[in-house]
Write a protein that holds these residues in place. Structure first.
Motif, short mmCIF file in Angstrom:
data_model
loop_
_atom_site.label_atom_id
_atom_site.label_comp_id
_atom_site.label_asym_id
_atom_site.label_seq_id
_atom_site.Cartn_x
_atom_site.Cartn_y
_atom_site.Cartn_z
N MET A 233 12.59 -11.22 0.51
CA MET A 233 11.59 -10.52 1.33
C MET A 233 12.57 -9.21 1.80
O MET A 233 13.61 -9.23 1.89
CB MET A 233 11.28 -11.15 2.72
N ILE A 234 11.62 -7.98 1.69
CA ILE A 234 12.33 -6.83 2.12
C ILE A 234 12.54 -6.85 3.54
O ILE A 234 11.54 -7.07 4.23
CB ILE A 234 11.50 -5.54 1.55
N ASN A 235 13.87 -6.21 4.10
CA ASN A 235 13.79 -6.15 5.55
C ASN A 235 13.45 -4.73 5.69
O ASN A 235 13.97 -3.94 5.41
CB ASN A 235 15.40 -6.28 5.91
N ILE A 236 12.79 -4.48 6.70
CA ILE A 236 12.26 -3.12 7.19
C ILE A 236 13.22 -2.35 7.79
O ILE A 236 13.45 -0.90 7.66
CB ILE A 236 11.10 -3.31 8.14
N ASN B 250 5.64 -7.50 8.20
CA ASN B 250 6.32 -7.76 9.28
C ASN B 250 6.41 -6.37 9.97
O ASN B 250 7.65 -5.90 9.81
CB ASN B 250 7.32 -8.75 9.23
N LYS B 251 5.72 -5.89 10.86
CA LYS B 251 5.83 -4.46 11.35
C LYS B 251 6.19 -4.42 12.94
O LYS B 251 5.83 -3.52 13.60
CB LYS B 251 5.03 -3.44 11.00
N LYS B 252 6.40 -5.46 13.55
CA LYS B 252 6.55 -5.77 14.75
C LYS B 252 7.54 -4.84 15.58
O LYS B 252 7.43 -4.20 16.76
CB LYS B 252 6.51 -7.28 15.23
N ASP B 253 8.82 -4.67 14.92
CA ASP B 253 9.57 -3.88 15.73
C ASP B 253 9.84 -2.47 14.97
O ASP B 253 10.65 -1.80 15.22
CB ASP B 253 11.03 -4.73 15.24
N LEU B 254 8.79 -1.78 14.40
CA LEU B 254 8.75 -0.69 13.82
C LEU B 254 9.04 0.34 14.76
O LEU B 254 10.08 1.22 14.39
CB LEU B 254 7.19 -0.28 13.02
N LYS B 255 8.49 0.34 15.88
CA LYS B 255 8.84 1.72 16.82
C LYS B 255 10.36 1.43 17.35
O LYS B 255 10.96 2.42 17.46
CB LYS B 255 7.70 1.48 18.06
#
Length: 112
Positions: free
Chosen positions: A1-4, A49-54
C-alpha cells in the motif's frame, strides 16, 4: 500500500526542484519535472485513505511552496513574453531598414 505521506514528501521535493529549475532558467528540466509531478498527483488521487490529507499538506507547507512556484513561473512567463516582444520589434526594425541591394552596386553604377 502506498503511503500518502511519502507521496507528499516526494511531491514537495519535486516542487523544490521545479523552483530551482525556474531560478536557473533550465526550462528543459522544468518540463521533465512538471511531468513527474503530474504523475505523482495522479498517484495521490488514486490513494483511497485520504483522511489526514489536509494535515499533511499543512505540515509540509505544500500550499506555500506551490504558491511560490506558481508566482515564480508567472514571473518567468511574463519576462519571456516581454523578451519575445522586444525580439519581434527588433526584427521588424531590421526588416524595414535592411538594404535590399548590396552596397557595391551603387559604386558600380557611378563608375559606368
Amino acid at each position: 500500500m502506498i503511503n500518502i505521506f511519502d507521496l507528499f514528501i516526494e511531491y514537495k521535493s519535486i516542487t523544490e526542484d521545479i523552483i530551482k529549475a525556474l531560478e536557473k532558467e533550465e526550462f528543459d528540466l522544468l518540463n521533465e519535472l512538471l511531468e513527474k509531478r503530474d504523475i505523482l498527483i495522479k498517484k495521490i488521487d488514486e490513494v483511497e485513505n485520504k483522511k489526514d490529507l489536509k494535515k499533511i499538506v499543512e505540515e509540509l507547507n505544500i500550499l506555500e511552496l506551490d504558491n511560490f512556484a506558481k508566482k515564480l513561473l508567472d514571473e518567468k512567463y511574463k519576462q519571456i513574453k516581454i523578451d519575445l516582444k522586444k525580439i519581434k520589434e527588433q526584427k521588424m526594425v531590421n526588416e524595414k531598414y535592411a538594404i535590399k541591394e548590396p552596397m557595391d552596386s551603387i559604386f558600380v553604377y557611378k563608375k559606368l
